[in-house]
Design an enzyme around this catalytic site. Structure first.
Site, PDB file in Angstrom:
ATOM      1  N   TRP A 277       0.816  -1.217   0.000  1.00 11.02           N
ATOM      2  CA  TRP A 277       0.000   0.000   0.000  1.00 11.02           C
ATOM      3  C   TRP A 277       0.847   1.264   0.000  1.00 11.02           C
ATOM      4  CZ3 TRP A 277       0.592   3.309   4.089  1.00 11.02           C
ATOM      5  CH2 TRP A 277       1.186   2.794   5.245  1.00 11.02           C
TER       6      TRP A 277
ATOM      7  N   GLU B 115      -5.605   6.181  -2.632  1.00  8.94           N
ATOM      8  CA  GLU B 115      -5.616   7.260  -1.640  1.00  8.94           C
ATOM      9  C   GLU B 115      -5.140   8.615  -2.174  1.00  8.94           C
ATOM     10  OE1 GLU B 115      -4.586   6.274   2.502  1.00  8.94           O
ATOM     11  OE2 GLU B 115      -3.946   4.305   1.767  1.00  8.94           O
TER      12      GLU B 115
ATOM     13  N   TYR C 272      11.612   3.815  15.435  1.00 11.43           N
ATOM     14  CA  TYR C 272      12.579   2.737  15.227  1.00 11.43           C
ATOM     15  C   TYR C 272      12.364   1.714  16.341  1.00 11.43           C
ATOM     16  CZ  TYR C 272      16.703   0.233  13.830  1.00 11.43           C
ATOM     17  OH  TYR C 272      17.544  -0.738  13.366  1.00 11.43           O
TER      18      TYR C 272
ATOM     19  N   SER D  24       7.053   0.463  11.563  1.00  9.51           N
ATOM     20  CA  SER D  24       6.045  -0.561  11.265  1.00  9.51           C
ATOM     21  C   SER D  24       6.158  -1.053   9.827  1.00  9.51           C
ATOM     22  CB  SER D  24       4.636  -0.007  11.523  1.00  9.51           C
ATOM     23  OG  SER D  24       4.426   1.188  10.797  1.00  9.51           O
TER      24      SER D  24
ATOM     25  N   HIS E 264       9.418   7.178   6.529  1.00 10.96           N
ATOM     26  CA  HIS E 264       8.256   8.034   6.713  1.00 10.96           C
ATOM     27  C   HIS E 264       8.381   8.771   8.043  1.00 10.96           C
ATOM     28  CE1 HIS E 264       7.336   4.140   8.570  1.00 10.96           C
ATOM     29  NE2 HIS E 264       6.494   4.786   9.375  1.00 10.96           N
TER      30      HIS E 264
END
Length: 285
Positions: A123, A133, A217, A220, A225
């Site tokens: 995604w 999105e 850190y 996920s 990001h």
């Protein structure tokens, strides 16, 4: 039962078990109207404080596993009056003088939950490639080296500014996490910090000093990001050993270019987390 046990893990540059989710380009999954055909495998985690639960399962007819996050939506000041009426039933749990404890089931339209259903990690690239999105993007810098996309995190319903949660995803691929950052990435980090805060403040009417900007850190997912949250929001993953303020990250790199490739990290991991199991199997625990 969910496994709530956490272990502290120390990671150094000499022994770093790989924990990589393969990010592949692909078409966006079709929207679902319900959970027909869903088979629950196990509860991965539950958080009574944040009123959320993560479950592992699969959908009939699909070869992919699914991870579902269910989270209670926050109270909306505008809906309180509608909730505190005769349509909301009460069941008494206990009474002591002037104090009473009740359970309640408000009307369905006032008692929603957010559900995030993730089947594969591709995604991230779907967003960058505008396959999914694209209507949620609130800002984009298209530069291939320092550019990024800014959009609301799936856990935020965009109703309460105090719960603001925005994600900045860099366009440049191959930067997996904090561990990969060096002096050559400072223009990218500075750009995300500056333009990201400007865009969020303009759109949502918040001040820069009301924003908390950080990286996770372990992350996920392994594509760089940055998290932007409101300082009043107790966001998941804000604990020591998980969140690293972006300003601190940039200052550390300015002092020493290879600071993060060489740094020893201490972080927490669930006992059933694949990364923890790799450390345990390698005799590092």
């Amino acid at each position: 039962m969910a496994d709530h046990s956490e272990k502290h893990v120390t990671e150094d540059d000499k022994a770093t078990p790989a924990k990589m989710r393969k990010l592949e380009s692909g078409d966006a999954a079709e929207a679902r109207d319900n959970f027909a055909g869903f088979k629950l495998i196990k509860v991965l985690n539950e958080n009574t404080r944040n009123k959320c639960i993560f479950v592992h399962g699969s959908f009939e007819g699909s070869d992919d596993d699914a991870v579902v996050l269910m989270e209670k939506t926050p109270f909306d000041k505008q809906s309180i009056s509608a909730m505190l009426t005769s349509t909301t039933d009460l069941k008494q749990v206990m009474q002591n003088d002037i104090y009473g404890v009740y359970t309640s089931s408000p009307p369905p339209d006032l008692n929603g939950i957010n559900i995030i259903n993730s089947i594969e990690a591709r995604w991230v690239y779907n967003i960058l490639d505008k396959k999914a999105e694209s209507d949620r993007i609130i800002f984009e810098d298209e530069d291939t080296d320092t550019g990024f996309i800014l959009l609301p995190d799936m856990k935020w319903d965009e109703k309460l500014t105090e719960n603001l949660y925005i994600i900045g995803i860099c366009h440049k691929r191959g930067i997996r996490s904090l561990r990969d950052l060096g002096r050559e990435h400072l223009p990218l980090l500075n750009n995300i910090a500056k333009k990201g805060k400007e865009a969020i403040c303009t759109k949502y009417g918040v001040k820069e000093n009301q924003l908390r900007v950080y990286l996770h850190y372990q992350p996920s997912y392994y594509h760089l990001h940055v998290h932007f949250t409101h300082v009043n929001f107790d966001a998941p993953g804000m604990n020591i050993g998980k969140a690293h303020l972006l300003l601190d990250v940039m200052e550390n790199i300015e002092m020493q270019s290879d600071y993060y490739p060489k740094k020893t990290f201490t972080f927490t991991a669930k006992e059933k987390d694949p990364l923890y199991l790799k450390y345990k199997a390698a005799g590092k625990m």
